[in-house]
Design an enzyme around this catalytic site. Structure first.
Site, mmCIF file in Angstrom:
data_model
loop_
_atom_site.group_PDB
_atom_site.id
_atom_site.type_symbol
_atom_site.label_atom_id
_atom_site.label_comp_id
_atom_site.label_asym_id
_atom_site.label_seq_id
_atom_site.Cartn_x
_atom_site.Cartn_y
_atom_site.Cartn_z
ATOM 1 N N PHE A 121 -22.861 41.713 14.451
ATOM 2 C CA PHE A 121 -22.332 40.346 14.396
ATOM 3 C C PHE A 121 -21.397 40.168 13.205
ATOM 4 C CE2 PHE A 121 -22.784 36.158 12.394
ATOM 5 C CZ PHE A 121 -22.231 35.352 13.388
ATOM 6 N N GLY A 203 17.068 5.940 15.060
ATOM 7 C CA GLY A 203 16.305 4.794 15.552
ATOM 8 C C GLY A 203 16.922 4.070 16.727
ATOM 9 N N THR A 204 17.995 4.599 17.314
ATOM 10 C CA THR A 204 18.642 3.903 18.427
ATOM 11 C C THR A 204 18.020 4.239 19.775
ATOM 12 O OG1 THR A 204 20.336 5.640 18.373
ATOM 13 C CG2 THR A 204 20.859 3.557 17.300
ATOM 14 N N GLU A 423 21.610 -14.488 -8.678
ATOM 15 C CA GLU A 423 21.704 -14.710 -7.229
ATOM 16 C C GLU A 423 22.606 -15.908 -6.917
ATOM 17 O OE1 GLU A 423 20.683 -12.473 -5.340
ATOM 18 O OE2 GLU A 423 19.496 -11.396 -6.834
#
Length: 614
Positions: A121, A203-204, A423
């Site tokens: 074995f 990702g399209t 901003e």
């Protein structure tokens, strides 16, 4: 090695346990046969059990002893020899147990066989580990393609699951018709394209469209990435290509889909990709296999890339990937259709208007729209609500574009004031300049790496941008820089992203678009491949740098002039931001009107939103 060590440790533990049990077990006392005869004569023995040559003695006081008799004689004859009379022997119950052959052989062979079995074995276990590594070597050249079976409804995708890309779907419907009914094309002498290459931004939906073609046609779909062909050993990639095409031919009609084909399909001989011979051999094998196709084989090769400019010309010639399907970013109507598909399994509130979400997401790809709907559902679940509302989707737009709100990132009073004026400078300059996009939202809530942001949306769908629009975009992006310098007399690290954006934009105007009056309509470095040196001299490079600096300085002066002229409006916007942190478009336009500035009133339609991250 780790498994082998574990096995040895377990073996040692078992041996230790066996020894412990054997020591704890009390074996019967062995007595000589003469002692047995004396005990029988004395009447102390109650019974004797004979098993082979072994005698198991049970005494009247409950004691158990063992003895060994003479193998050549029976027990009565042996005891008679020792002086035991038949009358004395008759008082003892004698039982004979027939010893089975199995038990005999087991007891005889166990000390030899059991260690031998364990060693076998152990050697099998070690060889199995080695064989596993060896089998990988035998399968090294086999294709690692994944197969989507047409009968697997769980993985099947059809055109009904793909929204937008109308022109691309029309092109691909011919492929579906060919796979379903090739005889119609072959009878008239037509040959369907062997290869279709899907080109578009990440990702399209290129992979989704390829799977939809296989789903509509009901044919096996073999998918593999271009990088899975390339290994460090020369010839492995070519072997995998051959194996893949053989698998597809056996399963024909079928579709082979190679994602990110630019990993192996780059221009040969340019040095791009490290001059890897393995990559070039793999590409050569793909070219040969596609040339070897026959019209009746009914195998279509599809590939996807977002870098068609680096592909080898031999790959794109007629007879190979001769049909090119361009997949653009979805327009407003297509975005609404994509959102509707991703909203199928989501409980939407009564106030949800996907048309409004589509209007506020120009330039989003299909993957970003999926992420938007998913983030909306996550936000609703986080607040323990059972429906996704419009407010969730609107918040998700900014989360996808800029990242989550950094609620733990608290600005000091001074930093909050600087961010508000920064901003406000972006918003004011963009609102005054005629060719800048209108401001949609201003916020000083930190998102991602930005302390604040100004969101601008263009009026209409545009495929081109003029020089005047570029100039106004640069001035608007420098509005925050100019506001800080004018109001505080100092500059912070806040505008670092703005400076990177305007520098890249000004350089593109000069070197790519020919928008410089001094250098003229010349595209410098247009033919230069990635990683190659510039194709113009150092003198020209110095002129380009000087022109870029001139554009930026000119637009910074324009921004400062606008802010100085409308200082009262700047103060009003900044004070409102400090108070409520976020100003939406309607409220911002009211501030402009109150200070004598007419806002842009054209209807919003399309195009990529411009986010100026402070």
């Amino acid at each position: 090695m780790g498994n082998l060590l574990t096995t040895i440790i377990v073996l040692l533990l078992l041996m230790s346990g066996y020894s412990l049990i054997a020591d704890l077990t009390e074996s019967p006392e062995m007595v000589p046969l003469s002692q047995v005869a004396r005990d029988v004569k004395a009447g102390e023995v109650e019974s004797i059990t004979i098993s082979g040559d072994t005698l198991a003695l049970t005494y009247k006081d409950g004691t158990a002893r063992e003895s060994i008799k003479d193998p050549s004689a029976g027990l009565p004859e042996t005891l008679t020899t020792y002086g035991v009379t038949p009358e004395e022997l008759a008082k003892v119950a004698i039982t004979i147990e027939a010893e089975s052959g199995l038990r005999f052989w087991f007891l005889t062979l166990a000390p030899i066989v059991l260690p031998l079995i364990f060693l076998i074995f152990l050697f099998w276990f070690i060889s199995r580990q080695v064989r596993g590594a060896g089998m990988q070597a035998f399968t090294f050249g086999q294709s690692k393609a994944r197969v989507v079976d047409p009968a697997d409804t769980a993985q099947r995708v059809t055109f009904a699951d793909v929204a937008g890309a109308r022109e691309a779907k029309e092109e691909l419907l011919e492929i579906v018709d060919f796979l379903k009914n090739p005889k119609k094309f072959l009878d008239i002498g037509a040959r369907i394209p062997k290869g279709i290459i899907l080109m578009g931004a990440p990702g399209t939906g290129k992979t989704l469209l390829a799977r939809a073609v296989a789903g509509e046609a009901g044919v096996p779909f073999f998918t593999i990435s271009g990088s899975e062909f390339v290994e460090m050993f020369v010839g492995v990639g070519a072997s995998r290509v051959r194996d893949l095409f053989q698998l597809a031919k056996r399963a024909a009609p079928a579709i082979i889909f190679v994602d990110e084909i630019d990993a192996v399909g780059r221009v040969r001989g340019s040095g791009v990709g490290g001059g890897n011979d393995e990559r070039e051999q793999t590409l050569n094998q793909i070219l040969v296999e596609m040339d070897g196709f026959e019209p009746h084989e009914k195998v279509v090769v599809m590939a996807a890339t977002n870098r068609p400019d680096v592909l080898d010309p031999a790959l794109l010639r007629p007879g190979r990937f001769d049909r090119r399907v361009v997949i653009d970013l979805p327009d407003r109507k297509e975005r609404e259709e994509i959102l509707a598909i991703h909203a199928r399994k989501k409980p939407l509130g009564a106030d949800v208007n996907l048309a409004v979400v589509a209007e506020r997401t120009p330039g989003f790809s299909g993957a970003e729209l999926y992420s938007l709907m998913n983030e909306g559902a996550i936000l609703a679940a986080r607040e323990n609500r059972k429906e996704v509302t419009q407010y969730d989707l609107i918040r998700s737009i900014e989360k996808v574009m800029l990242g989550p709100e950094r609620k733990s990132h608290l600005l000091s009073k001074k930093e909050k004031e600087i961010t508000a004026y920064h901003e406000a400078g972006h918003a004011l300059v963009s609102s005054v300049l005629p060719h800048a996009d209108p401001v949609h939202k201003i916020s000083i809530i930190s998102r991602g790496r930005a302390a604040g942001y100004t969101l601008k949306l263009p009026f209409e769908d545009k495929k081109m941008q003029s020089r005047k629009e570029f100039f106004d975009d640069i001035a608007g992006a420098l509005g925050g820089y100019a506001a800080e310098e004018l109001v505080f007399g100092d500059i912070t690290t806040g505008p670092h992203n703005d400076l990177a954006v305007v520098t890249a934009l000004a350089r593109d105007m000069v070197a790519r678009y020919g928008m410089s009056e001094k250098l003229g309509p010349v595209a410098f470095g247009a033919e230069r491949g990635p990683g190659l040196p510039e194709s113009y001299s150092q003198d020209v490079a110095a002129k380009i740098d000087a022109e870029v600096s001139c554009i930026i300085d000119t637009e910074k002066k324009r921004a400062k002039e606008i802010i100085a002229k409308h200082r009262a409006v700047l103060n009003a916007i900044a004070e409102k931001l400090i108070e409520i942190e976020t100003i939406e478009r309607d409220e911002f336009e009211k501030l402009l009107i109150a200070n004598g500035i007419k806002p842009k009133v054209k209807e919003l339609i399309e195009e990529k939103p411009k986010v100026i991250a402070g």
